[in-house]
Structures are given as structure tokens and as C-alpha cells.
Design a protein around this motif. Structure first.
Motif, short mmCIF file in Angstrom:
data_model
loop_
_atom_site.label_atom_id
_atom_site.label_comp_id
_atom_site.label_asym_id
_atom_site.label_seq_id
_atom_site.Cartn_x
_atom_site.Cartn_y
_atom_site.Cartn_z
N LYS A 118 0.83 -1.20 0.00
CA LYS A 118 0.00 0.00 0.00
C LYS A 118 0.87 1.25 0.00
N ILE A 146 0.26 0.09 -4.31
CA ILE A 146 -0.33 -1.15 -4.85
C ILE A 146 -1.44 -1.59 -3.89
N SER A 147 -2.62 -1.76 -4.41
CA SER A 147 -3.80 -1.93 -3.56
C SER A 147 -3.94 -3.31 -2.94
N ARG A 162 -4.39 -8.80 -6.01
CA ARG A 162 -4.80 -8.80 -7.42
C ARG A 162 -3.96 -7.81 -8.22
N ALA A 163 -3.68 -6.64 -7.62
CA ALA A 163 -2.86 -5.64 -8.31
C ALA A 163 -1.43 -6.14 -8.51
N TRP A 217 -1.42 -8.53 -11.36
CA TRP A 217 -1.58 -7.82 -12.63
C TRP A 217 -0.26 -7.18 -13.05
N ILE A 218 0.47 -6.60 -12.08
CA ILE A 218 1.77 -5.99 -12.39
C ILE A 218 2.74 -7.05 -12.91
N SER A 226 1.94 -7.92 -16.37
CA SER A 226 2.09 -6.83 -17.35
C SER A 226 3.53 -6.36 -17.54
#
Length: 532
Positions: free
Chosen positions: A451, A455-456, A459-460, A463-464, A467
Motif C-alpha cells: 500500500k 499497490i492496492s 490482485r494488483a 496484474w503488475i 504486465s
């Protein structure tokens, strides 16, 4: 009829007398704590209380911890309650307590003494789990229950032979992945005469009458056949756990029964898990200890069922060797701060001594989140599914997207499951299939660091990772491979993320070629430098 109505009738419709049946609940645990002499001394105290309360009534000690009295009907309830409360006052702080059952007689009634005793006993037994109730009056409802009891005793062979006993299965889910990790086999009796009989209507009866082995033999055989059907249908194999009664150890060679099923169905032993209740340890402890060692020595996983429901949970863990604890659902009924602390302590203690954990009776998403956060490895309860026939379970799992874990995955998860995630340092667990990394768990401290860098959540993070450009993916892959090669040592690496320097220290907790679980600690070096 209510107990108040029964009391009113005691003055008129009933005759002059009532039969009172007194029984101590958990007296075996009292003997285990204070010894036979201490138990005998307390029985003498009960006799003294009863003689004082009923000075003119015929009294008898029937056997062990059972007393009976023929008392005047008019004030029977008040005097019985007085006696029970006085005895329980002497037991304050113990897990042993006294209950009473009352059987009134109508003026013209002629009933055999043996039947009246059985009816008073039925009334007493009906409240043995209700510590706050002093007595129960025999009623029409209990009369029907006695009829069912008699029916169960005389028809268990017929029920097994004709398939009236059905095996239901309840899913067990692994918290780390959300995958189906197993299922528990539970007996249900669908009778042509009485319809659906609840487990508490036939299992305690069969145990008390030393007939439980007839049921448990059948359950074990059906578990073996069900696993064989899974194999033959080329379905993912879902291991099955089943309960073994304490009476089974006296009535049969449990290991021989299980081994026969394994040979007949050509099954790997790790597909069958044996559950033993904590209360079984109170009696025949030496025999059960030897049997547990035999089970484990022959390759079976042995679970302690209903952990926390008994009086000497920690002594059980000290003296017996179990592979898994099933945390008693009573801890979750009052889901408050105290119960959370107790469950957390149980999970941490189990990991420290190398025992896996499963929480049963889980019903809400809040409970699931909490149990997952403290590292409880498996969950069972209505949140994921009620007990149901196997074919219904298949449909249920498909609808809920509950995919069964493979045998290889299970072995890795079991090894990693003993890692204690409740710690001050920021820790996350990553699944690694040799190509991709996936964060499956993070503790509160790790979440706080994430945080802090914007980064929340998990899941975030995933995703990072997905990606990243090719160069960063290659560097991350090279780091994960280096962690795998250097197991069990930690490997450090510093990564840049949006201008912040993050130091990661990771090690492999468990794995097989092509699949590993890594533990990663993280430190925000930029924030630490800014604070200087």
C-alpha cells in the motif's frame, strides 16, 4: 407438552411418585484427572447430597456414575433441581456435571420397572449437552425417540444390507488456492418406515449398544468403492476422510478393515484419511495410541477431530501423534475477538509442532477471510457446501468452480502449509509453475508495504507481474529460478518499481520439478532511506 404443563399435572393426573435418574456427564474425564480414588470419593459426595435431599425416598446407585431415586411427585422437580445444583456447585470449574431425568406415573399406570428406568434415562440423556439445565421430564416426544432407538438397534443390519445408509460427502477447501483438497464421508439413514433419520438419532445409539462397527465398516467400504469409481472414471481423485468411533477399537481391528478395502480397490493409502475424536482418548488411551502409530506407520494420515471440544486438548497433542487438527466448530459459533485469538494461537501452535490445520463449521465469508489470514490450511463448512451425495457434490463443485488439486500439488501445499505466516515481517507466498509467478497469499505487514508504494492488494500485484515488459519478466524469472536452485537458503534481490527500491528476500518452501512455492519478504528501501 411443556415442562410447565408436566409440572402442573404432577399434582393431579400423576400418582404420588416420580422416578428420578441422575447421571454425571464426562465423569471419565474426572477420573482421568483425579484418579479412581478421587472419582470414588466424589460419588460418595453425590450419595450424601441425595440422602440429604430425599431422606425418606428409596435411593440406589445403579452403576458407575448413575443414581436413581423414587421421590414424591408433588415437589419432585424443585427437590431434584436443588440436588443437581448442589452437586454441580461442588464441580465448579470442572467439565463434569450432573443431570437428571424424571419419569412421572399416572394413578392407573402399570409399567415395568426396567421400562420406567429406560424412559427416565432417555430424559436425562436428552439434555446431557445442555449444562445449564438441571433436569428433563420424560414426554411423548422422548417416547417416540425411544421407539426410534429400539428400531435402530434392531434394524441396523437391514439398513446396511439394503442401502438405507447413504454416504454423503462434504467438501474440504484449501485456503491458499481455493481448490478442493478433500471431502469428509458422513453417514445418513433414509429409512422406509421413519424416513430421514438424523445422525444424532442413530450414531450415539449404535455406540452405546456396541453396534457402531457395523456402520463404520460399511462407511469404510463405501469410501474405498467411491475412490475406485473416481479412478475408473478418470476423474481427479479427491481424498476422503472418515470417522472412526472409540468403540471401533474394541469391536474390530480397524487397520485390518482399512487395509482390506485398500487391497480390494487397489488404492494408494494417502487417499484415505482417518478421523478420531478427541473424546476417544479418554478411554483405552494406550490401545488407541498404539493404533494411531500403526495407522501412520502404514502410510495413513490420522486427524484429530473436534479439537478443543474435550477437556484435555493439550495433553492429547502431547501424548499422541496426529497429522492434522480439525478445529471444533464451537470456536466459530461465537466469532468474537476472544475466539479469534484462541484460533490464531491454535494454528500457530500446530505449525510449531508440525501438525496441519483444518477449521470445520465455517459458514461466512468473514470467517473464511480470517482463517486464511492466519494460515489455517483447510476449511470445511456450509460456506463451501453442505454434506451431499457424491453426484450432487460433483455438480456443486462445477457450479462453484471448485477444481480438485492434484496429488502432486497436495504434497507441495502440505509442506508449505506448516510455514507460520503470522509474523511481524512482511511476507507473501508465491506459486511458481516454472513460467509464471502468482501471489497466493500476503500477510498484513506485506500488504502495508504494498500500500505504501501504491499497490492496492494481491490482485494488483499479480496484474503488475503479468504486465511486465519482456526484460523485467526475464529478470524476475531468473531470480525465481535462482531461489529454487538455492533452496532452502534465502536469496536477495533489489527491484525498482515506479522509482522505489524494493529489496526482496525469498526462499523455496516446497516444490517438485515444474512447480514450487516461494516465501518472499519485502522491504521498501526508499522509504527507509527517506526516514533517515
Amino acid at each position: 407438552m411443556s415442562e410447565r404443563e408436566e409440572a402442573d399435572r404432577a399434582e393431579g393426573v400423576y400418582g404420588r411418585d416420580a422416578l428420578a435418574y441422575f447421571n454425571l456427564t464426562n465423569f471419565k474425564q474426572y477420573n482421568a484427572t483425579y484418579g479412581a480414588e478421587g472419582g470414588d470419593d466424589f460419588l460418595r459426595k453425590i450419595a450424601t447430597v441425595l440422602r440429604h435431599t430425599f431422606p425418606d425416598a428409596p435411593l440406589a446407585r445403579m452403576s458407575s456414575d448413575i443414581f436413581m431415586a423414587l421421590v414424591p411427585a408433588g415437589d419432585a422437580q424443585s427437590r431434584i433441581e436443588e440436588a443437581v445444583q448442589e452437586v454441580n456447585g461442588l464441580l465448579e470449574g470442572e467439565n463434569t456435571y450432573l443431570h437428571a431425568g424424571i419419569r412421572y406415573f399416572s394413578p392407573q399406570e402399570r409399567v415395568p420397572v426396567s421400562m420406567a428406568c429406560e424412559q427416565a434415562k432417555a430424559a436425562c440423556d436428552s439434555i446431557k449437552k445442555e449444562r445449564s439445565r438441571a433436569y428433563c421430564i420424560f414426554s411423548e416426544h422422548l417416547r417416540q425417540e425411544l421407539e426410534i432407538r429400539s428400531y435402530v438397534i434392531s434394524h441396523i443390519d437391514e439398513a446396511v444390507e439394503n442401502g438405507y445408509i447413504e454416504i454423503y460427502y462434504q467438501p474440504v477447501v484449501r485456503t491458499l488456492t481455493g481448490k478442493l483438497a478433500g471431502m469428509e464421508a458422513l453417514a445418513r439413514w433414509r429409512d422406509p418406515v421413519y424416513g430421514f433419520l438424523r445422525p444424532d438419532q442413530f450414531i450415539p445409539v449404535l455406540e452405546e449398544e456396541r453396534l457402531i462397527d457395523k456402520l463404520d465398516r460399511y462407511v469404510i467400504r463405501e469410501c474405498g468403492r467411491q475412490l475406485r469409481r473416481q479412478i475408473d472414471a478418470h476423474r481427479p481423485i479427491v481424498p476422503i476422510s472418515f470417522n472412526v468411533s472409540r468403540m471401533d477399537f474394541q469391536l474390530m481391528d480397524v487397520l485390518s478393515e482399512i487395509e482390506a478395502v485398500v487391497r480390494e480397490n487397489e488404492l494408494p493409502r494417502d487417499y484415505l484419511r482417518i478421523e478420531i475424536t478427541e473424546t476417544a482418548m479418554v478411554q483405552d488411551s494406550d490401545k488407541i495410541l498404539k493404533m494411531i502409530d500403526r495407522f501412520r506407520g502404514n502410510g495413513y494420515s490420522v486427524w484429530l477431530d473436534d479439537f478443543g471440544s474435550g477437556y484435555s486438548s493439550l495433553n492429547v497433542l502431547k501424548d499422541y501423534h496426529f497429522d492434522e487438527l480439525k478445529i471444533d466448530m464451537e470456536f466459530l459459533r461465537a466469532f468474537n475477538d476472544t475466539s479469534r485469538k484462541i484460533i490464531t494461537s491454535v494454528v500457530m501452535m500446530a505449525k510449531a509442532i508440525g501438525i496441519h490445520t483444518l477449521a470445520e463449521g465455517v459458514e461466512t465469508r468473514e470467517q473464511v477471510r480470517f482463517l486464511r489470514s492466519i494460515g489455517c490450511e483447510k476449511i470445511q463448512g456450509y460456506h463451501y457446501g453442505r454434506p451431499m451425495p457424491y453426484d450432487e457434490l460433483l455438480v456443486h463443485c462445477q457450479e462453484r468452480h471448485l477444481r480438485a488439486e492434484t496429488r502432486e500439488e497436495a504434497r507441495i501445499y502440505e509442506k508449505a502449509g506448516l510455514f507460520n505466516v503470522i509474523m511481524a515481517s512482511p511476507v507473501a507466498l508465491f506459486l511458481d509453475d516454472g513460467r509464471n509467478l502468482y501471489m497466493a497469499y500476503e500477510n498484513d505487514a506485506y500488504r502495508k508495504v504494498m500500500k505504501g508504494v501504491g499497490i492496492s492488494g494481491r490482485r494488483a500485484v499479480n496484474w503488475i507481474i503479468h504486465s511486465l515488459d519482456d526484460a523485467r519478466k526475464e529478470r524476475l524469472r531468473a531470480y525465481a529460478d535462482r531461489v529454487t536452485r538455492n533452496r532452502p537458503c534465502k536469496v536477495s534481490e533489489t527491484f525498482l518499481l515506479d522509482g522505489r527500491r524494493l529489496r526482496v528476500r525469498a526462499k523455496t518452501l516446497a516444490g517438485l520439478p515444474g512447480f514450487h512455492i516461494h516465501m518472499a519478504e519485502i522491504v521498501d528501501l526508499t522509504r527507509d532511506a527517506d526516514s533517515l
